[in-house]
Design an enzyme around this catalytic site. Structure first.
Site, PDB file in Angstrom:
ATOM      1  N   LYS A  54       0.163  20.610 -16.757  1.00 37.39           N
ATOM      2  CA  LYS A  54       1.467  20.365 -17.392  1.00 37.39           C
ATOM      3  C   LYS A  54       1.285  20.193 -18.897  1.00 37.39           C
ATOM      4  CE  LYS A  54       3.307  18.528 -13.096  1.00 37.39           C
ATOM      5  NZ  LYS A  54       3.545  17.360 -12.240  1.00 37.39           N
ATOM      6  N   GLN A  98       3.473  10.949 -12.349  1.00 37.97           N
ATOM      7  CA  GLN A  98       2.827  11.834 -11.381  1.00 37.97           C
ATOM      8  C   GLN A  98       2.685  11.137 -10.024  1.00 37.97           C
ATOM      9  OE1 GLN A  98       1.913  15.163 -11.881  1.00 37.97           O
ATOM     10  NE2 GLN A  98       1.537  15.101  -9.682  1.00 37.97           N
ATOM     11  N   ASP A 121      11.912  15.248 -13.693  1.00 30.64           N
ATOM     12  CA  ASP A 121      11.627  15.652 -12.306  1.00 30.64           C
ATOM     13  C   ASP A 121      12.902  15.688 -11.467  1.00 30.64           C
ATOM     14  OD1 ASP A 121       8.975  16.366 -11.879  1.00 30.64           O
ATOM     15  OD2 ASP A 121       8.287  14.280 -11.805  1.00 30.64           O
TER      16      ASP A 121
END
Ligand code: NAD
Length: 298
Positions: A54, A98, A121
């Site tokens: 990422k 994460q 997200d």
């Protein structure tokens, strides 16, 4: 029939080129650079790889990235403090925690605290609710990646029978909402599908999957979808990423299914690169939302 390969890497590359131009225009117009803050707790090697990918993708398109690493014995309250700091930091456009988090941490308490305007997200209940009402401010990255790869290969799902195996909050559930929606920002071909969601308690799974014009596997079981479960000519999208002794494999038994399907995504090189790419798109959207410039719904 040998299926056409839906090349996620090439598609991701193409979309990233577009995002890079949009990021440059945003930075020119506002004097600020979109910034993604990634939070990595513990030593899970797969998570470390995902976060590195990422960060690398951010650099490629001109997005700043910050990495906040915390020890595996971090408490919920320590993580909450960090998320609060990032919420308040005007230099941070998007926050990514994460997953999975170590067992002692209350995931929901942490994820629910992320400011919905920085929730790249799209896991926050506000963003899930907006999506379910057909007015999202962010699209969840993996479901959006699935739609993008279909879109870029001119595959229509409208009026088609789609079957999704897996009902997780991250993949199956939001993807079902998007595929069955009345509208899509990608146009009339990427919505209005008749969607069935299957899961671990679905009896006689093959009888359902064999009806699918579009079959999406998001299960987490290596090579679970075999050729006899696939309708000839179906479009098969494999979301699964499974680490095995033979390396990374998907949820679809690729070679035999490739002989039955019309189109298929590989693993690796299918949905994975698109997931990362849609995160970049969301980081730019977050920056725009915070600057109140050029915000169009995704
Ligand atoms: P999850 O474990 O949260 O959900 C798995 C789903 O599969 C569940 O809903 C379960 O009911 C269903 N399932 C399990 N066994 C089944 C069976 N025998 N028959 C039918 N359904 C069954 O997983 P997830 O987070 O949705 O991820 C699924 C897979 O996708 C994993 O391999 C994950 O690594 C991968 N993934 C890939 C990406 C990407 O970018 N490509 C992103 C997210 C997840």
């Amino acid at each position: 029939m040998t299926a056409t390969l839906l090349d996620g890497r090439a598609t991701a590359q193409q979309i990233q080129t577009e995002i890079k131009d949009k990021v440059a225009a945003f930075t020119d117009a506002t004097g600020t650079t979109p910034t993604l803050a990634a939070v990595l707790v513990g030593e899970d090697p797969a998570s470390a790889v995902y976060v590195r990918n990422k960060e690398r993708a951010c650099r490629k398109v001109g997005i700043n990235s910050q990495l906040h690493r915390l020890n595996s014995d971090t408490t919920t309250s320590q993580l909450v403090d960090l998320v609060q700091q990032l919420n308040e930091d005007p230099a941070v456009s998007g926050i990514l925690v994460q997953l999975p988090l170590p067992g002692q941490i209350d995931d929901l308490q942490v994820l629910d605290l992320i400011d919905p305007i920085k929730d790249v997200d799209a896991f926050h209940p506000t963003n899930v609710g907006l999506l379910s009402q057909g007015r999202p401010q962010f699209l969840p990255c993996t479901p959006h990646g699935v739609l993008q790869v279909l879109h870029r290969y001119d595959i229509s799902i409208s009026g088609k029978t789609s079957v999704i195996i897996g009902r997780s909050d991250i993949v199956g559930k939001p993807l079902a909402m998007l595929m069955g929606a009345k509208d899509s920002h990608l146009g009339p071909d990427l919505c209005n599908s008749t969607v069935t969601v299957c899961h671990s308690r679905t009896p006689d799974l093959p009888s359902i999957t064999k009806q699918a014009d579009v079959l999406v596997a998001a299960i987490g079981r290596p090579k679970y979808v075999t050729a006899d479960m696939v309708k000839p000519g179906a479009v098969v999208v494999d979301v699964g990423i499974n680490r095995t002794d033979d390396g990374l494999v998907g949820d679809v038994d690729f070679e035999p299914v490739r002989e039955v399907a019309s189109h298929i995504t590989p693993v690796p090189g299918g949905v994975g690169p698109l997931t990362v790419t849609m995160l970049l798109e969301n980081t730019l959207t977050a920056a725009r939302l915070q600057k109140q410039v050029g915000v169009a719904s995704p």
